[in-house]
Design a protein around this motif. Structure first.
Motif, PDB file in Angstrom:
ATOM      1  N   SER A  92       0.844  -1.200   0.000  1.00 21.93           N
ATOM      2  CA  SER A  92       0.000   0.000   0.000  1.00 21.93           C
ATOM      3  C   SER A  92       0.878   1.249   0.000  1.00 21.93           C
ATOM      4  CB  SER A  92      -0.940  -0.012   1.215  1.00 21.93           C
ATOM      5  OG  SER A  92      -0.197  -0.039   2.413  1.00 21.93           O
ATOM      6  N   GLU A  93       0.229   2.412  -0.224  1.00 17.64           N
ATOM      7  CA  GLU A  93       1.032   3.615  -0.510  1.00 17.64           C
ATOM      8  C   GLU A  93       1.369   4.483   0.694  1.00 17.64           C
ATOM      9  OE1 GLU A  93      -0.996   5.611  -3.674  1.00 17.64           O
ATOM     10  OE2 GLU A  93      -0.133   4.268  -5.195  1.00 17.64           O
ATOM     11  N   GLU A  94       0.604   4.374   1.759  1.00 12.47           N
ATOM     12  CA  GLU A  94       0.853   5.279   2.885  1.00 12.47           C
ATOM     13  C   GLU A  94       1.975   4.757   3.788  1.00 12.47           C
ATOM     14  OE1 GLU A  94      -3.727   6.870   3.277  1.00 12.47           O
ATOM     15  OE2 GLU A  94      -3.076   5.134   4.410  1.00 12.47           O
ATOM     16  N   ASN A  95       2.319   5.579   4.780  1.00 12.21           N
ATOM     17  CA  ASN A  95       3.350   5.202   5.740  1.00 12.21           C
ATOM     18  C   ASN A  95       2.908   3.976   6.548  1.00 12.21           C
ATOM     19  OD1 ASN A  95       4.654   5.285   8.497  1.00 12.21           O
ATOM     20  ND2 ASN A  95       5.846   6.839   7.412  1.00 12.21           N
ATOM     21  N   ILE A  96       3.656   2.890   6.396  1.00 11.62           N
ATOM     22  CA  ILE A  96       3.271   1.605   6.993  1.00 11.62           C
ATOM     23  C   ILE A  96       3.263   1.703   8.530  1.00 11.62           C
ATOM     24  CG2 ILE A  96       3.926  -0.847   7.230  1.00 11.62           C
ATOM     25  CD1 ILE A  96       3.075  -0.319   4.377  1.00 11.62           C
ATOM     26  N   SER A  97       4.316   2.274   9.095  1.00 13.60           N
ATOM     27  CA  SER A  97       4.426   2.336  10.562  1.00 13.60           C
ATOM     28  C   SER A  97       3.280   3.135  11.170  1.00 13.60           C
ATOM     29  CB  SER A  97       5.752   2.971  10.973  1.00 13.60           C
ATOM     30  OG  SER A  97       6.798   2.153  10.544  1.00 13.60           O
ATOM     31  N   LYS A  98       2.904   4.217  10.502  1.00  9.95           N
ATOM     32  CA  LYS A  98       1.807   5.047  11.031  1.00  9.95           C
ATOM     33  C   LYS A  98       0.496   4.271  11.051  1.00  9.95           C
ATOM     34  CE  LYS A  98       3.272   9.755  10.161  1.00  9.95           C
ATOM     35  NZ  LYS A  98       3.229  10.856   9.206  1.00  9.95           N
ATOM     36  N   ASN A  99       0.255   3.493  10.021  1.00 15.11           N
ATOM     37  CA  ASN A  99      -0.997   2.722   9.975  1.00 15.11           C
ATOM     38  C   ASN A  99      -0.974   1.568  10.974  1.00 15.11           C
ATOM     39  OD1 ASN A  99      -2.499   4.283   8.230  1.00 15.11           O
ATOM     40  ND2 ASN A  99      -1.648   3.297   6.395  1.00 15.11           N
ATOM     41  N   ILE A 100       0.214   0.996  11.221  1.00 20.32           N
ATOM     42  CA  ILE A 100       0.320  -0.032  12.275  1.00 20.32           C
ATOM     43  C   ILE A 100      -0.047   0.604  13.617  1.00 20.32           C
ATOM     44  CG2 ILE A 100       1.895  -1.553  13.567  1.00 20.32           C
ATOM     45  CD1 ILE A 100       3.528  -1.894  10.978  1.00 20.32           C
ATOM     46  N   SER A 101       0.539   1.761  13.895  1.00 12.17           N
ATOM     47  CA  SER A 101       0.271   2.446  15.174  1.00 12.17           C
ATOM     48  C   SER A 101      -1.199   2.790  15.317  1.00 12.17           C
ATOM     49  CB  SER A 101       1.076   3.743  15.288  1.00 12.17           C
ATOM     50  OG  SER A 101       2.424   3.455  15.169  1.00 12.17           O
ATOM     51  N   LEU A 102      -1.804   3.242  14.226  1.00 15.07           N
ATOM     52  CA  LEU A 102      -3.226   3.603  14.264  1.00 15.07           C
ATOM     53  C   LEU A 102      -4.073   2.399  14.697  1.00 15.07           C
ATOM     54  CD1 LEU A 102      -5.647   5.484  13.580  1.00 15.07           C
ATOM     55  CD2 LEU A 102      -5.437   4.745  11.195  1.00 15.07           C
ATOM     56  N   ILE A 103      -3.806   1.260  14.107  1.00 17.60           N
ATOM     57  CA  ILE A 103      -4.566   0.042  14.432  1.00 17.60           C
ATOM     58  C   ILE A 103      -4.301  -0.381  15.876  1.00 17.60           C
ATOM     59  CG2 ILE A 103      -4.784  -2.444  13.897  1.00 17.60           C
ATOM     60  CD1 ILE A 103      -4.120  -1.638  10.927  1.00 17.60           C
ATOM     61  N   LYS A 104      -3.014  -0.429  16.247  1.00 15.35           N
ATOM     62  CA  LYS A 104      -2.638  -0.910  17.579  1.00 15.35           C
ATOM     63  C   LYS A 104      -3.136   0.020  18.685  1.00 15.35           C
ATOM     64  CE  LYS A 104       0.053  -3.906  18.167  1.00 15.35           C
ATOM     65  NZ  LYS A 104      -0.225  -5.333  18.436  1.00 15.35           N
ATOM     66  N   SER A 105      -3.212   1.317  18.386  1.00 19.29           N
ATOM     67  CA  SER A 105      -3.632   2.274  19.414  1.00 19.29           C
ATOM     68  C   SER A 105      -5.085   2.053  19.818  1.00 19.29           C
ATOM     69  CB  SER A 105      -3.432   3.716  18.921  1.00 19.29           C
ATOM     70  OG  SER A 105      -4.369   3.996  17.915  1.00 19.29           O
ATOM     71  N   HIS A 106      -5.831   1.298  19.010  1.00 15.36           N
ATOM     72  CA  HIS A 106      -7.216   0.994  19.362  1.00 15.36           C
ATOM     73  C   HIS A 106      -7.362  -0.414  19.930  1.00 15.36           C
ATOM     74  CE1 HIS A 106      -7.836   4.553  16.856  1.00 15.36           C
ATOM     75  NE2 HIS A 106      -8.893   4.714  17.609  1.00 15.36           N
ATOM     76  N   GLY A 107      -6.246  -1.025  20.283  1.00 14.43           N
ATOM     77  CA  GLY A 107      -6.276  -2.352  20.901  1.00 14.43           C
ATOM     78  C   GLY A 107      -6.657  -3.450  19.917  1.00 14.43           C
TER      79      GLY A 107
END
Ligand code: DX5
Ligand code: ZN
Length: 215
Positions: A92-107
């Motif tokens: 995918s095209e966006e920043n991978i780490s940021k999207n991982i953090s987004l998902i993980k931050s919601h448990g």
């Protein structure tokens, strides 16, 4: 023993309550939702899934697979359905780490999906922070395709190189999974088997899902 996820991409959406009922009564653990944006892959399934009804009628956990170029907005929109796993593609095209953090931050457990032709080393920087690697055993885009046999080699390689860094990662195999390859997949160390057309086309999903667990 592996867990089973059922991809409902090819189910009868006009009878979604009936379809989910025949899944409720089985050992299947996850409903696998395939979201496609019409860019990352040709098909667009953004309006295919009535998530409110699905959440109402299923007693299974939700496992979302985003085949989209820009996952962030999709992730944000899906939080309200309380999924157990959200996976998006390493391609995918966006920043991978940021999207991982987004998902993980919601448990929510985070998976990264990888296409058949993509080198596993692209995952190196992320394996410490994710819960699942979603290994595509078909080229993403549609259900009912033939399982790509080189997936077995890829599983071996991922186990050897990446699970050393993070042994807790679950390996989820997606595409063309059926009763003919499930035994070998279980032997190879797969943790979650996603099966779509094979399971959906069975009259007795309960029986068929048990057959996928054999080792
Ligand atoms: C492929 C999807 C898969 C697929 C599984 O793009 O990600 O989840 O629908 O279905 P079958 O088992 O029919 O390949
Ligand atoms: Zn999928």
């Amino acid at each position: 023993m592996s867990d089973i996820a059922i991809s409902i991409l090819n189910c009868d959406f006009n009878n979604i309550k009936f379809e989910l009922n025949r899944i409720n009564d089985s050992i299947i653990k996850y409903i696998h939702i395939d979201i496609m944006d019409g860019h990352f892959v040709k098909k667009n399934t953004e309006n295919l899934f009535d998530m409110k009804s699905i959440c109402k009628y299923t007693n299974k956990k939700i496992d979302v697979h985003f085949m989209v170029k820009k996952p962030k907005i999709f992730i944000t929109n899906f939080l309200k359905y309380n999924p157990d796993i959200i996976s998006f593609h390493i391609e995918s095209e966006e920043n991978i780490s940021k999207n991982i953090s987004l998902i993980k931050s919601h448990g929510i457990k985070c998976g990264i999906a990888i296409n058949p032709d993509t080198d596993i080393h692209t995952l190196n920087n992320y394996v410490k922070n994710i819960d699942v690697i979603l290994i595509m055993s078909v080229v993403p885009g549609k259900g009912g395709q033939k399982f790509i046999n080189s997936t077995f080699k890829k599983i071996k390689l991922i186990k050897k190189k990446l699970l050393k860094i993070n042994p807790k990662i679950k390996l989820e195999i997606d595409g063309g999974v059926n009763n003919l390859n499930s035994k070998s997949l279980n032997k190879s160390g797969a943790d979650i088997l996603v099966s779509g057309s094979y399971l959906i086309n069975q009259k007795n999903i309960k029986k068929a899902s048990i057959s996928l667990l054999k080792v």
